[in-house]
Scaffold this active site. Structure first.
Site, PDB file in Angstrom:
ATOM      1  N   GLY A 111       0.797  -1.230   0.000  1.00  0.00           N
ATOM      2  CA  GLY A 111       0.000   0.000   0.000  1.00  0.00           C
ATOM      3  C   GLY A 111       0.825   1.274   0.000  1.00  0.00           C
ATOM      4  CD  GLN A 186      -3.921  -0.609   3.270  1.00  0.00           C
ATOM      5  OE1 GLN A 186      -3.079  -0.389   2.423  1.00  0.00           O
ATOM      6  NE2 GLN A 186      -3.844  -0.138   4.485  1.00  0.00           N
ATOM      7  CG  HIS A 219       0.401  -3.105   8.384  1.00  0.00           C
ATOM      8  ND1 HIS A 219       0.208  -3.325   9.722  1.00  0.00           N
ATOM      9  CD2 HIS A 219       1.672  -2.626   8.267  1.00  0.00           C
ATOM     10  CE1 HIS A 219       1.311  -3.012  10.395  1.00  0.00           C
ATOM     11  NE2 HIS A 219       2.207  -2.571   9.541  1.00  0.00           N
ATOM     12  CG  ASN A 247       6.090  -4.604   6.149  1.00  0.00           C
ATOM     13  OD1 ASN A 247       4.994  -5.085   6.414  1.00  0.00           O
ATOM     14  ND2 ASN A 247       6.724  -3.792   6.960  1.00  0.00           N
ATOM     15  CB  ILE A 248       6.149  -5.405  -0.872  1.00  0.00           C
ATOM     16  CG1 ILE A 248       6.594  -6.120  -2.167  1.00  0.00           C
ATOM     17  CG2 ILE A 248       6.212  -3.880  -0.994  1.00  0.00           C
ATOM     18  CD1 ILE A 248       5.555  -6.219  -3.236  1.00  0.00           C
ATOM     19  CG  ASP A 249       9.584  -2.056   2.915  1.00  0.00           C
ATOM     20  OD1 ASP A 249       9.350  -3.002   3.698  1.00  0.00           O
ATOM     21  OD2 ASP A 249       9.437  -0.864   3.239  1.00  0.00           O
ATOM     22  CG  ASN A 326       4.370  -6.208  10.097  1.00  0.00           C
ATOM     23  OD1 ASN A 326       3.674  -6.529  11.064  1.00  0.00           O
ATOM     24  ND2 ASN A 326       3.885  -5.493   9.114  1.00  0.00           N
ATOM     25  CE  LYS A 392      10.255  -0.254   6.675  1.00  0.00           C
ATOM     26  NZ  LYS A 392       8.973  -0.557   6.040  1.00  0.00           N
TER      27      LYS A 392
END
Length: 504
Positions: A111, A186, A219, A247-249, A326, A392
């Site tokens: 997202g 979402q 999320h 998380n995709i990252d 996560n 990040k």
């Protein structure tokens, strides 16, 4: 008269406050109905479902009395509820691991935008390694799994209204890959004026004056929006039992067969419905949420829930030794049950924002891991740090682009040539924040196999084939510039002042 955030957190409500709370709720419901009246038919159905979730959150926000945890009642979780990964790995794998994989779907939280790294569009479309984006690497990982074990694990992307359109455009390039990709969105919730506690939106539109009026609500929204989308039921009908969410990252969040086998091998009456992967806290992770024992349940404690007087204690590496990565393994039938019984209990995160025009708003959010206390037989698994590799910042990007990691079938692993398993501590200054600036400052990525610590500040560039070892600190003061020459080898060095290298 507004019921202030302070009044909501002070304690028991007086009769006057109770009336005021009811007024706020009635006014909010009227405003939401007025907004829905501006939507077209197709959109109205989805938005009504979104708003039902929002009303529930807003109702709970108005009811909240004081902090959600009493500090004195917090305990460390019992040992058996947080298992070391090595113990789970020691059980080995069965011959029929394909059967386990047939019951799994992978969900990536998609997202977020790339704005914090100076990029437009979804963060998942930033190139991180050899021209591969986060999404490319995710697809490669799952495709590799499907080919190797002759299975069909689907990839599910939870998009937001910020990322959905761009993500769908790019998905066409994966049509010939051996991985089915599903998406769902979402919810879209209205930002609330901090003073009036009413939506700032004037219509359901998302442009012009309403551009900043909406937000995706964290999320924790995954449970409701996944259920509402119909995708949860679709996966259940295919025989899927668990989702692996991350998380995709986080480039370390790959499907772990040992954890999957552990879930599938529990007796039916003691089925574990939720596993949270945690890892040991370092000084860099002091703000990460931690697992606690509270009223006989495992619970996620986030820094936002900690009373000010105890923040330092929360950040200590000695009392709270682990934090939430996560990476979560969650039972699909359990999500369905909890949604239908309306029993998904997550603390509300009140996130204050200031809009471009200076208006103070709040957005009400929840975190996916906070629901752990609602699931049966939930546990933590203390995994190696390698399963937590989030990108990040550009400092993180430098690490994953370097020779510290090797790339194999979409997975990044620490290079065997590095003698110690810890990642170097990298701090790049504000000149490197945006990805395009970062890339312009490196002719190629330095050799960092023997690096422990790197700090760079100011106007600094790196020539080709630079090698960094030990502790390297490079500081160009305001108005100065430092060009590290091609082929330079810096070992335990501090570089400051001015060094220009110009083409002749």
């Amino acid at each position: 008269m507004s019921l202030t955030v302070a009044a909501l957190t002070r304690g028991a409500m007086t009769e006057f406050e109770e009336k005021l709370r009811q007024q706020h709720e009635d006014s909010m419901h009227r405003e939401l109905e007025a907004l829905l009246a501006t939507a077209d038919k197709a959109e109205a159905g989805v938005s009504r479902k979104d708003f039902n979730g929002f009303k529930n959150l807003f109702h709970r926000f108005l009811q909240v009395k004081g902090p959600s945890v009493e500090w004195a009642r917090i305990n460390r979780p019992p040992e058996e509820l947080i298992q070391p990964y090595d113990r789970i790995k020691a059980r080995g794998l069965p011959n029929n691991i394909t059967e386990c994989l047939n019951k799994l779907a992978v969900v990536k939280l998609n997202g977020g935008l790339g704005t914090s790294m100076g990029c437009k569009g979804p963060k998942s479309l930033i190139s991180v390694r050899n021209e591969n984006t986060f999404l490319d690497l995710t697809v490669q990982q799952i495709e590799h799994l499907n080919k190797k074990f002759n299975t069909d694990v689907p990839l599910v992307l939870m998009n937001s209204f910020n990322t959905d359109e761009d993500t769908k455009k790019i998905m066409q390039k994966y049509t010939h890959h051996r991985v089915k990709i599903h998406t769902f969105n979402q919810s879209r919730f209205p930002r609330i004026n901090k003073e009036s506690l009413l939506p700032v939106a004037t219509s359901m539109g998302m442009s012009g004056e309403n551009e900043e009026a909406w937000y995706p609500p964290g999320h924790g929204d995954i449970y409701a929006s996944f259920y509402n989308s119909g995708l949860l039921d679709k996966l259940l009908s295919e025989g899927r039992e668990y989702i692996f969410v991350s998380n995709i990252d986080n480039l370390g969040a790959t499907v772990d067969l040992f954890i999957l086998h552990h879930l599938m091998s529990q007796p039916a009456d003691r089925r574990c419905e939720f596993i949270m992967e945690v890892t040991d806290k370092t000084r860099a992770d002091v703000k990460g949420g931690t697992l606690i024992q509270y009223e006989d349940h495992l619970r996620l404690l986030e820094i936002a829930q900690v009373p000010k007087a105890h923040v330092d204690e929360f950040k200590s590496v000695t009392k709270f030794k682990i934090f939430n990565t996560n990476n979560l393994w969650i039972s699909l039938p359990a999500i369905k049950r909890l949604q239908e019984q309306n029993c998904m209990d997550m603390e509300i995160i009140v996130n204050p924002k200031t809009l471009d025009g200076g208006l103070n708003v709040i957005q009400l959010e929840t975190a996916v891991g906070a629901a752990i206390k609602s699931f049966k037989n939930a546990m933590g698994v203390n995994v190696p740090r390698s399963r937590f590799l989030p990108v990040k910042t550009s400092s993180d990007l430098l690490l994953v682009m370097s020779n510290l990691y090797s790339l194999d079938a979409g997975s990044l692993t620490m290079s065997k040539k590095r003698e110690f398993p810890t990642t170097p501590h990298v701090k790049l200054g504000s000149s490197f924040t945006k990805v395009q600036d970062f890339l312009r400052r490196f002719e190629n990525i330095p050799d960092m196999l023997e690096l422990d610590h790197l700090t760079v500040s100011g106007d600094v560039t790196f020539g080709k084939n630079v090698s960094l070892k030990g502790t390297v600190i490079i500081i160009a003061n305001h108005g100065d510039r430092i060009d590290i020459p091609a082929g330079a080898m810096l070992e335990n060095k501090i570089v400051s002042g001015n060094l220009r290298i110009l083409d002749h």
